[in-house]
Scaffold this motif. Sequence first.
Motif, PDB file in Angstrom:
ATOM      1  N   LEU A  91      88.916   8.204  15.181  1.00 47.27           N
ATOM      2  CA  LEU A  91      90.377   8.027  14.868  1.00 47.27           C
ATOM      3  C   LEU A  91      91.055   9.023  15.866  1.00 47.27           C
ATOM      4  CD1 LEU A  91      89.926   7.840  10.985  1.00 47.27           C
ATOM      5  CD2 LEU A  91      90.311   5.984  12.801  1.00 47.27           C
ATOM      6  N   THR A  92      92.104   8.822  16.064  1.00 46.41           N
ATOM      7  CA  THR A  92      93.315   9.415  16.877  1.00 46.41           C
ATOM      8  C   THR A  92      94.549   9.183  16.480  1.00 46.41           C
ATOM      9  OG1 THR A  92      94.194   9.958  18.997  1.00 46.41           O
ATOM     10  CG2 THR A  92      93.371   7.704  18.532  1.00 46.41           C
ATOM     11  N   ASP A  93      95.362  10.166  16.445  1.00 48.88           N
ATOM     12  CA  ASP A  93      96.714  10.471  16.109  1.00 48.88           C
ATOM     13  C   ASP A  93      97.532   9.916  17.454  1.00 48.88           C
ATOM     14  OD1 ASP A  93      96.660  10.990  13.659  1.00 48.88           O
ATOM     15  OD2 ASP A  93      96.391  13.287  13.991  1.00 48.88           O
ATOM     16  N   GLN A 117      96.582  -0.543  19.098  1.00 47.15           N
ATOM     17  CA  GLN A 117      95.945   0.032  18.070  1.00 47.15           C
ATOM     18  C   GLN A 117      94.379   0.480  18.268  1.00 47.15           C
ATOM     19  OE1 GLN A 117      96.918  -0.129  14.699  1.00 47.15           O
ATOM     20  NE2 GLN A 117      98.759  -0.691  15.869  1.00 47.15           N
ATOM     21  N   TRP A 118      93.713   0.060  19.550  1.00 49.41           N
ATOM     22  CA  TRP A 118      92.364   0.636  19.799  1.00 49.41           C
ATOM     23  C   TRP A 118      91.972   0.295  21.172  1.00 49.41           C
ATOM     24  CZ3 TRP A 118      89.126  -3.460  21.433  1.00 49.41           C
ATOM     25  CH2 TRP A 118      89.732  -4.535  20.878  1.00 49.41           C
ATOM     26  N   LYS A 133      93.640   4.075  16.510  1.00 43.24           N
ATOM     27  CA  LYS A 133      94.814   4.765  15.758  1.00 43.24           C
ATOM     28  C   LYS A 133      94.554   4.790  14.497  1.00 43.24           C
ATOM     29  CE  LYS A 133      99.073   3.828  17.470  1.00 43.24           C
ATOM     30  NZ  LYS A 133     100.178   3.010  17.653  1.00 43.24           N
ATOM     31  N   GLU A 134      94.759   6.135  14.061  1.00 40.82           N
ATOM     32  CA  GLU A 134      94.652   6.441  12.477  1.00 40.82           C
ATOM     33  C   GLU A 134      96.136   6.094  11.860  1.00 40.82           C
ATOM     34  OE1 GLU A 134      92.520   9.614   9.578  1.00 40.82           O
ATOM     35  OE2 GLU A 134      93.984  10.518  11.136  1.00 40.82           O
TER      36      GLU A 134
END
Length: 134
Positions: A91-93, A117-118, A133-134
């Motif tokens: 996950l990433t912000d 999104q990814w 994306k978290e």
Amino acid sequence: MSSKLNDPSVGQSPLKNKIGSVFLPVRDIGQAREWYSRILGFNPADAEIIAGHLCPLPMEGTGLILDTMPMWGGAEEGGAPSISTPAFMFLTDDLEASYKFMQENDVTLVTEIMYEQWFVIQDPDGNKLMVAKE
């Protein structure tokens, strides 16, 4: 259609509805530890190699264990098979910063950022890993 998970006539499972750790097949445990420490931002010394083939990574939440998997093909020529379809995601912000970080660190990018999104990367052992994306 009714779900058997909510059906009171079905007995209780002794299993917890919780994932403890995910095992990731690697060929060289030391090199894999170095690569993952770089992309996840931890000190390699904080990830002990156990019994010459296991390396639990310092993670938040579900654990990730690098494993040469000697019982599951790792002792054979070529090692255990790589994961060719992403089985989990990091996950990433900040998706754009994460993508740029991978580019700057010469990580193999399998996809571009998809649907905002990814994206998918590949580790040196050929495992495909999703960043979302978290």
